[in-house]
Motif scaffolding. Structure first.
Motif, PDB file in Angstrom:
ATOM      1  N   HIS A   1       0.848  -1.189   0.000  1.00  0.00           N
ATOM      2  CA  HIS A   1       0.000   0.000   0.000  1.00  0.00           C
ATOM      3  C   HIS A   1       0.881   1.236   0.000  1.00  0.00           C
ATOM      4  O   HIS A   1       2.017   1.197   0.492  1.00  0.00           O
TER       5      HIS A   1
ATOM      6  N   ALA B   1      -3.996   7.753   7.229  1.00  0.00           N
ATOM      7  CA  ALA B   1      -4.073   6.993   5.973  1.00  0.00           C
ATOM      8  C   ALA B   1      -3.022   5.887   5.900  1.00  0.00           C
ATOM      9  O   ALA B   1      -3.112   4.993   5.059  1.00  0.00           O
TER      10      ALA B   1
ATOM     11  N   THR C   1      -4.044   5.052  -1.041  1.00  0.00           N
ATOM     12  CA  THR C   1      -5.047   5.907  -0.427  1.00  0.00           C
ATOM     13  C   THR C   1      -4.766   7.340  -0.853  1.00  0.00           C
ATOM     14  O   THR C   1      -3.649   7.833  -0.680  1.00  0.00           O
TER      15      THR C   1
ATOM     16  N   VAL D   1       0.530   5.875   0.067  1.00  0.00           N
ATOM     17  CA  VAL D   1      -0.334   7.041   0.240  1.00  0.00           C
ATOM     18  C   VAL D   1       0.090   8.097  -0.759  1.00  0.00           C
ATOM     19  O   VAL D   1       1.287   8.304  -0.994  1.00  0.00           O
TER      20      VAL D   1
END
Length: 428
Positions: A102, A143, A129, A104
């Protein structure tokens, strides 16, 4: 030697230093392959035991000279050219992210990058995100996840012209043990060097100001060499654990500050091959030689045009950080004291059709799917580059449906203003 030179000198001199009797101008090594006298020399190259050239998909002398020039301009330890800016952003993320990871990112980024991150990378198992870059540090902190591997933003957003608070983003990224990746396309290292403000990796669409003449499509990834990957080894196994495709070598142990760049070239470029042609790199280098001169003219012209638009009653709003009324003015003074770029975002009183009518009435200024070259050009992102986004998504990405992106060129500013004036006069 190049690290002590001023940016204007680096634009002209860095990357290629001819030996006695060699070409004064960077040569185009238009060859796919390179000859060696024995098999052991070639084997050492494939094992990353020695540096050298054996196949242009991995390295080419012309490409490397131009990459070295960009690295010198940014103050990085190394750089790699790619076939486009989109490829550069993909490689920068994919070099440290894999399925299940993941990252941001600011939501105020180029529409193509927004789709790459939010749609295409998701298909590869990498999620992101989107956050507002104006959100509080606490909101951005929220986040992050245990599997977050990077924080991303654009120095100046395309097309909205918003300026990133680089120090704030660097502080947040490093607090979470991840690198800050900055797309520095619009200001170029002439007007901003993100590494000096805490960024770790920089990307560019070299198609834009670096080329400056709309002659080649390309990108670049530059590494500062400052991020301590081993300090967060559990997050970055690709760099900090053995790579079985290279006989078990570990990039951080073998290459130190060049670990990220070496993996980028030796693993990702080897397997994915998004290289520019040597001829494209040659054209890019010609553009780089005048980058410092052109950026000054772009900024001077854009400042005058922005001031003109701000005073015109038919204009609803103008975003240009050089205007004292702009909300990014203080950030511009901090990060971009010598000017930002030539791109202005503005909207006209009326609706989408008003913007279209204005653009269709322009004569010298061309409607093109491009930005940031010597010629003044214009685009309506909601109808063109961001066409795949809904009005709600446009607003989330910092792109108003009525936004017109005007890329001010290096022509005589009086001629630019005259064309804008006559086009505004057609609006009813």
């Amino acid at each position: 030697m190049t690290q002590k030179m001023k940016p204007a000198t680096l634009c002209v001199q860095a990357g290629w230093t001819p030996k006695n009797g060699e070409s004064r101008v960077l040569p185009i090594i238009q060859s796919t392959t390179f000859k060696y006298d024995n098999t052991e020399e070639m084997a050492d190259l494939f094992d990353l035991k020695k540096e050298g050239y054996f196949y242009t998909r991995l390295q080419n002398p012309t490409n490397d000279a131009v990459a070295a020039k960009i690295a010198a301009l940014e103050g990085g330890v190394g750089a790699m050219l790619t076939s486009s800016g989109q490829a550069a952003n993909f490689y920068a993320i994919f070099n440290i992210c894999q399925a299940g990871d993941h990252f941001v990112t600011s939501n105020e980024i180029y529409g193509g990058t927004y789709n790459l991150f939010g749609v295409t990378l998701k298909k590869l198992g990498i999620e992101c995100t989107f956050i507002s870059q104006e959100a509080s540090e606490e909101e951005i902190d929220a986040a992050f996840r245990p599997n977050t591997k990077a924080l991303f933003g654009e120095t100046i957003s395309n097309p909205g012209g918003q300026i990133l608070d680089i120090e704030k983003f660097a502080r947040i990224a490093h607090k979470h043990g991840v690198p800050l990746i900055i797309d520095n396309t619009f200001p170029t290292p002439i007007n901003c060097r993100p590494f000096e403000w805490g960024a770790d990796i920089v990307t560019h669409s070299t198609t834009k100001y670096m080329d400056g003449h709309a002659t080649q499509v390309g990108g670049c990834v530059v590494d500062s060499g400052n991020f301590d990957w081993d300090a967060h080894a559990d997050k970055f196994p690709g760099l900090c654990t053995p790579d079985e495709s290279y006989h078990g070598l570990t990039y951080t142990k073998k290459f130190g500050k060049m670990a990220y760049m070496t993996k980028l070239v030796a693993q990702l470029m080897r397997d994915l091959g998004s290289i520019p042609s040597p001829h494209n790199a040659f054209l890019l280098n010609l553009g780089l030689e005048t980058l410092h001169l052109r950026m000054q003219r772009h900024c001077e012209n854009a400042q005058r045009v922005a001031e003109f638009l701000e005073k015109d009653d038919r204009v609803a709003w103008v975003h240009y950080s050089g205007l004292p009324s702009d909300k990014n003015y203080s950030l511009a003074k901090k990060y971009l004291p010598n000017g930002s770029c030539g791109v202005i975002a503005f909207g006209l009183k009326g609706d989408r059709q008003t913007a279209i009518q204005f653009m269709d009435a322009l004569k010298m200024i061309a409607i093109v799917t491009h930005v940031a070259d010597a010629r003044t050009c214009v685009l309506h992102p909601a109808s063109h580059t961001h066409r795949q986004l809904s009005d709600e998504q446009l607003r989330e990405a910092g792109v108003a449906p009525d936004l017109i992106r005007l890329s001010v060129g290096i022509e005589d500013c009086e001629d630019i203003l005259a064309d804008i004036r006559q086009a505004l006069n057609t609006i009813k």
